[in-house]
Write a protein that holds these residues in place. Structure first.
Motif, short mmCIF file in Angstrom:
data_model
loop_
_atom_site.label_atom_id
_atom_site.label_comp_id
_atom_site.label_asym_id
_atom_site.label_seq_id
_atom_site.Cartn_x
_atom_site.Cartn_y
_atom_site.Cartn_z
N SER A 73 -3.98 -7.16 -6.94
CA SER A 73 -4.69 -8.11 -6.08
C SER A 73 -5.80 -7.40 -5.32
O SER A 73 -6.01 -6.20 -5.48
CB SER A 73 -3.69 -8.77 -5.12
N GLU A 74 -6.44 -8.08 -4.45
CA GLU A 74 -7.60 -7.52 -3.72
C GLU A 74 -7.19 -6.44 -2.73
O GLU A 74 -7.89 -5.47 -2.52
CB GLU A 74 -8.30 -8.64 -2.96
N GLY A 75 -6.02 -6.66 -2.11
CA GLY A 75 -5.60 -5.75 -1.06
C GLY A 75 -5.37 -4.34 -1.57
O GLY A 75 -4.79 -4.14 -2.63
N GLN A 76 -5.84 -3.35 -0.81
CA GLN A 76 -5.69 -1.97 -1.25
C GLN A 76 -4.47 -1.36 -0.55
O GLN A 76 -4.36 -1.44 0.68
CB GLN A 76 -6.95 -1.19 -0.88
N ILE A 77 -3.57 -0.79 -1.32
CA ILE A 77 -2.38 -0.18 -0.72
C ILE A 77 -2.79 1.15 -0.07
O ILE A 77 -3.38 2.02 -0.70
CB ILE A 77 -1.27 0.06 -1.77
N LEU A 78 -2.49 1.27 1.22
CA LEU A 78 -2.83 2.50 1.95
C LEU A 78 -1.67 3.49 1.97
O LEU A 78 -1.86 4.70 1.87
CB LEU A 78 -3.21 2.14 3.39
N GLU A 79 -0.47 2.98 2.14
CA GLU A 79 0.70 3.86 2.25
C GLU A 79 1.93 3.14 1.71
O GLU A 79 2.06 1.93 1.89
CB GLU A 79 1.02 4.17 3.73
N ILE A 80 2.82 3.92 1.08
CA ILE A 80 4.12 3.36 0.70
C ILE A 80 5.21 4.31 1.19
O ILE A 80 5.11 5.52 0.99
CB ILE A 80 4.26 3.21 -0.83
N CYS A 81 6.18 3.76 1.84
CA CYS A 81 7.33 4.57 2.25
C CYS A 81 8.59 3.90 1.72
O CYS A 81 8.88 2.75 2.05
CB CYS A 81 7.36 4.66 3.77
N ARG A 82 9.33 4.62 0.85
CA ARG A 82 10.53 4.02 0.26
C ARG A 82 11.76 4.82 0.66
O ARG A 82 11.73 6.04 0.73
CB ARG A 82 10.39 3.98 -1.27
N SER A 83 12.84 4.13 0.88
CA SER A 83 14.03 4.78 1.43
C SER A 83 14.87 5.49 0.38
O SER A 83 15.67 6.35 0.70
CB SER A 83 14.92 3.75 2.12
N THR A 119 23.11 -2.41 -5.03
CA THR A 119 22.19 -1.31 -4.75
C THR A 119 20.92 -1.88 -4.14
O THR A 119 20.35 -2.84 -4.65
CB THR A 119 21.87 -0.55 -6.05
N ARG A 120 20.50 -1.29 -3.07
CA ARG A 120 19.30 -1.77 -2.38
C ARG A 120 18.39 -0.62 -2.01
O ARG A 120 18.85 0.51 -1.82
CB ARG A 120 19.69 -2.54 -1.10
N GLU A 121 17.12 -0.97 -1.87
CA GLU A 121 16.15 0.01 -1.41
C GLU A 121 15.27 -0.68 -0.38
O GLU A 121 15.01 -1.87 -0.49
CB GLU A 121 15.33 0.51 -2.59
N LEU A 122 14.82 0.07 0.59
CA LEU A 122 13.90 -0.47 1.60
C LEU A 122 12.53 0.15 1.37
O LEU A 122 12.44 1.35 1.11
CB LEU A 122 14.40 -0.13 3.01
N ALA A 123 11.49 -0.68 1.44
CA ALA A 123 10.13 -0.15 1.32
C ALA A 123 9.27 -0.68 2.45
O ALA A 123 9.38 -1.85 2.83
CB ALA A 123 9.53 -0.55 -0.03
N LEU A 124 8.45 0.19 3.01
CA LEU A 124 7.39 -0.22 3.94
C LEU A 124 6.08 0.02 3.21
O LEU A 124 5.86 1.12 2.69
CB LEU A 124 7.44 0.60 5.23
N ILE A 125 5.26 -1.03 3.14
CA ILE A 125 3.99 -0.90 2.41
C ILE A 125 2.85 -1.32 3.34
O ILE A 125 2.86 -2.43 3.88
CB ILE A 125 4.00 -1.81 1.15
N LYS A 126 1.90 -0.42 3.53
CA LYS A 126 0.74 -0.75 4.37
C LYS A 126 -0.44 -1.09 3.44
O LYS A 126 -0.75 -0.34 2.52
CB LYS A 126 0.38 0.42 5.27
N VAL A 127 -1.02 -2.26 3.70
CA VAL A 127 -2.08 -2.74 2.83
C VAL A 127 -3.33 -3.01 3.66
O VAL A 127 -3.24 -3.55 4.78
CB VAL A 127 -1.64 -4.06 2.14
N ALA A 128 -4.48 -2.59 3.15
CA ALA A 128 -5.75 -2.89 3.83
C ALA A 128 -6.02 -4.38 3.63
O ALA A 128 -6.01 -4.88 2.49
CB ALA A 128 -6.88 -2.06 3.23
N ALA A 129 -6.22 -5.09 4.71
CA ALA A 129 -6.46 -6.53 4.58
C ALA A 129 -7.28 -7.02 5.77
O ALA A 129 -6.93 -6.77 6.92
CB ALA A 129 -5.14 -7.28 4.50
N THR A 130 -8.33 -7.66 5.49
CA THR A 130 -9.18 -8.25 6.55
C THR A 130 -8.68 -9.67 6.79
O THR A 130 -7.92 -10.21 5.98
CB THR A 130 -10.64 -8.30 6.08
N PRO A 131 -9.10 -10.27 7.87
CA PRO A 131 -8.70 -11.66 8.11
C PRO A 131 -9.00 -12.55 6.91
O PRO A 131 -8.28 -13.51 6.66
CB PRO A 131 -9.53 -12.05 9.33
N HIS A 132 -10.03 -12.22 6.13
CA HIS A 132 -10.38 -13.06 4.99
C HIS A 132 -9.39 -12.90 3.84
O HIS A 132 -9.06 -13.86 3.16
CB HIS A 132 -11.78 -12.69 4.46
#
Lengths: 193, 588
Positions: free
Chosen positions: A141-151, A83-96
């Motif tokens: 962690s520091e990065g803020q999750i902006l969007e999650i899309c799961r299949s 069983t598998r699932e695909l996720a696309l996760i967009k995270v706010a992240a600066t070069p730092h």
């Protein structure tokens, strides 16, 4: 308990409504539903996960078979499966802050598929718990999750299992046109599973 | 009805592929499927179909409301065993069919509904009289089709007929856009044949299951057969009778099973469930084996499922795999066509002596009979039970009785004894008030040689009474008995028992039904005492056309016995006489 049904359905308008409507009528919430083309022309394959009593499995499967456009139904239940699932996760992240996320992605064997100066997108395939794990760590962690899309889940039995219904539909490698013709016209030859 | 010329032309279409309009294809396909009668109501989106009707040998009955059309198609199917056909236009025409479609769905009746829809170019634009009828009817049909191409019409209608009749029967709707009706295509009836019926893959009658069932039957001390609608759907009356007689097993029937085992048969117990006689329900509760044949353990049959027949092993013979272990867990499931399963099972069933069990059931009947209204001397009052009993006696039980829903329906089930299948037509699953009059029109159309009686309450009769005009226009002979108690009787009975006699919204003002009939040119008379019943019934029967009897019965009478919803099967409210309270079976 969690039920996982795999069904082959005719690729026609409204078929998904018929399947979904059955669960609505039974007052069962669909946890996840994925649909796509199958190896047979004219047939879609869907994986449907829902929470229902153990006894309900038989009735759900029997009711799915009663839908004219449903060709085969397998209740994966406890059978060995992948069983598998695909996720696309967009995270706010600066070069730092990127490098820490890069590390996490590495650990989880995910991939970065898009990168801008303000955000990045992670693609990850795996079992549900692994995806949940990455999301949890990202939240901490520091990065803020902006969007999650799961299949939603996709499931296939392990081993050389093919149902009697599908066997009767002919070999998977058969000419596509022929397979479609068989699926629609010659289901009388279908043997009991 | 068409002339010989139209018959010949229609038959020629069936053998020689011809270019026809979609509207003509609708009729040509129906002719090919053996349809001779349809029930419908025209309108804009179905007009092309109506325009083509004159070319085909099919009789169309104009209804007064589309609900009547779907009930008539349903009654036609129940009386004849053939597929009933209803036709309506788009929008409100289509939505008006829905109650009748749901009625057919809940009782597994083969009906095909054909609706017109707006042209495909404007589908989904909220055009005038546009409604998503395939969406609306999705949960109350076995399947439905939205057809927007002329060439798809014949295959869809043929497929609809197959679906409606196969496996567990049910209604199918075919929605056809107006442009598909107006377009042309080559009509090739043979080529439009659907793929062979796909049997449900979970049908399962195993050798081990048959052996187990036979062993349970051989060893049972207190077996009861529960026979339902599936007996007649499967044509298993003879096999059922053989099983009962050979193994000496008493037979209890569901409401829709009445007639599927002769009422006069010594092994017939009668109707089970909420308004079943106490000996029937007590026998089920005491049984050590239940053999369920083509029935689905509906909640009106079981009462509380947790206390249902707890001492009994259960064998379930059923064609729909989704019904097995749904309400009641069974020990042996034989999932297949009832007749075929019984034929496999019978050779394993030896003769059996069931006399001890039968005697004990018989002994429990005596005390009940004393309190039966049927056996109480005429007090000058008119009881509905008397009317049913007299109707049964006078018609020698040979009529097709079509009932509405409510008290009169239960009294009919108790006091009119059905010997043959398809002689009681009633809405059991959905419990649709207004069913009787239109369904009777369908039944009479299917069986013009049969005596047909409508039995309806004053409430339900008013729901579809405009169909009286349909009867007159069609020149049908139907006998109508309105059981008039001035209340929505069954609801009033529940209010009496469970809502402290708060008769909210159940007293009912009705027109003078005899005058209403007269306004339609239908003769009739009111009946107020039992002494008048025989004469009135004779007058109705001998009247050349339809006749209405308005039986002014006791106002606050109740149907006994009654199992309050959710109670155990043996916790019934018994007939008054001693004490109209909930009694236990020991209290007989």
């Amino acid at each position: 308990m969690l039920h996982t049904f795999v069904a082959y359905v005719e690729d026609l308008p409204g078929v998904l409504t018929r399947v979904a409507s059955l669960f609505r009528r039974l007052n069962i919430n669909i946890n996840s539903l994925t649909v796509g083309r199958s190896e047979k022309a004219g047939l879609s394959r869907l994986t449907l996960v829902c929470e229902a009593s153990g006894e309900a499995g038989h009735r759900i499967r029997a009711s799915l078979f009663k839908l004219e456009n449903v060709v085969d139904v397998d209740d994966i239940a406890q059978a060995p499966n992948v069983t598998r699932e695909l996720a696309l996760i967009k995270v706010a992240a600066t070069p730092h802050s990127r490098s820490q996320i890069f590390e996490l992605v590495e650990v989880f064997r995910a991939r970065i598929v898009d990168l801008t100066s303000e955000s990045l997108m992670i693609e990850m395939t795996g079992v549900e718990s692994k995806i949940e794990g990455l999301i949890q760590v990202l939240n901490e962690s520091e990065g803020q999750i902006l969007e999650i899309c799961r299949s939603g889940k996709m499931t296939m039995r392990r081993g050389h299992h093919t149902s009697g219904v599908l066997r009767a539909l002919g070999a998977a490698n058969a000419d596509l046109e022929e397979a479609a013709a068989v699926s629609l016209q010659d289901l009388s030859a279908v043997k009991q599973d | 009805m068409g002339t010989n010329a139209t018959t010949q032309a229609a038959n020629a279409h069936l053998t020689t592929p011809t270019r026809l309009t979609g509207a003509e294809i609708v009729w040509a396909t129906l002719v090919g499927e053996g349809v001779t009668d349809v029930f419908g109501y025209p309108g804009g989106a179905i007009l092309p179909v109506y325009d083509a009707l004159r070319k085909f040998p099919i009789h169309h009955t104009l209804v007064r409301h589309e609900q009547g059309a779907s009930h008539m198609a349903d009654g036609y199917a129940r009386a004849s065993g053939k597929v009933g056909v209803a036709i309506a236009t788009s929008g409100p025409g289509a939505t008006n069919l829905v109650t009748g479609i749901a009625t057919a769905m809940l009782d597994s009746i083969p009906v095909v509904c054909i609706t017109g829809n707006v042209s495909s170019k404007i589908l989904g634009t909220d055009a005038f009289q546009e409604v998503d009828i395939t969406g609306i009817t999705l949960p109350v049909t076995k399947h439905n089709f939205l057809i927007n191409k002329t060439e798809d019409i014949a295959p869809a209608i043929r497929y609809a007929f197959q679906i409606a009749q196969s496996g567990r029967p049910g209604p199918v709707l075919v929605d056809i856009t107006k442009d598909a009706q107006q377009g042309t295509a080559i009509f090739d009836f043979a080529a439009a044949k659907p793929r062979a019926h796909r049997p449900h893959p979970m049908l399962k009658v195993e050798e081990s299951g048959l052996a187990h069932a036979a062993e349970l039957i051989r060893n049972a001390k207190r077996p009861v057969i529960l026979a339902g609608h599936g007996v007649s759907e499967s044509g298993a009356m003879e096999q059922l009778r053989t099983l009962a007689e050979r193994a000496q097993i008493p037979v209890a029937l569901t409401l829709l099973g009445l007639g599927n085992f002769p009422a006069s048969h010594p092994l017939n117990l009668g109707m089970m469930g909420m308004h079943g006689e106490s000996w029937v329900n007590n026998a089920i509760q005491e049984a050590d084996l239940l053999i369920a044949c083509g029935m689905r353990f509906d909640d009106r049959v079981t009462g509380s499922t947790s206390t249902y027949a707890t001492k009994a092993k259960k064998i379930h013979i059923e064609v729909d795999p989704a019904e097995v272990n749904k309400n009641i867990k069974v020990d042996v499931a034989l999932i297949g066509d009832l007749r075929a399963v019984l034929e496999d099972l019978l050779p394993r069933i030896p003769g059996r002596d069931g006399s001890a069990w039968l005697k004990s059931i018989d002994a429990s009947k005596g005390a009940v009979a004393v309190r039966d209204i049927k056996n109480i001397a005429d007090s000058g009052h008119l009881y509905a039970a008397h009317v049913m009993h007299d109707l049964w006696r006078i018609t020698a039980g040979n009529a097709i009785v079509v009932t509405d829903v409510g008290q009169h329906q239960m009294w009919e089930a108790q006091y009119f004894h059905h010997e043959n299948p398809r002689t009681l037509i009633t809405s059991g699953g959905l419990g649709t008030m207004g069913f009787a009059l239109p369904a009777a029109i369908g039944a009479k159309t299917a069986c013009p040689e049969k005596e047909v009686w409508v039995i309806a309450g004053d409430g339900g009769f008013q729901m579809t009474s405009p169909e009286l005009s349909t009867i007159v226009q069609e020149g049908l002979k139907i006998n109508i008995a309105v059981i008039n108690n001035g209340y929505l009787g069954m609801v009033r009975q529940w209010q009496e028992f469970f809502y402290e006699r708060n008769y909210e919204a159940t007293p009912l003002v009705s027109p003078d039904f005899v005058k209403l009939a007269d306004a339609h040119g239908i003769p009739g008379r009111a009946v107020r005492t039992r002494a008048e019943v025989a004469d009135a019934v004779a007058e109705a029967r001998s009247s050349k056309g339809t006749y209405l009897l308005n039986f002014m019965v006791e106002k606050e009478d109740a149907v006994y016995p009654m199992i309050p919803a959710g109670n155990a099967l043996h916790e019934m409210i018994r007939r008054p006489g001693k004490d109209p309270l909930v009694e236990s079976p020991e209290d007989i």
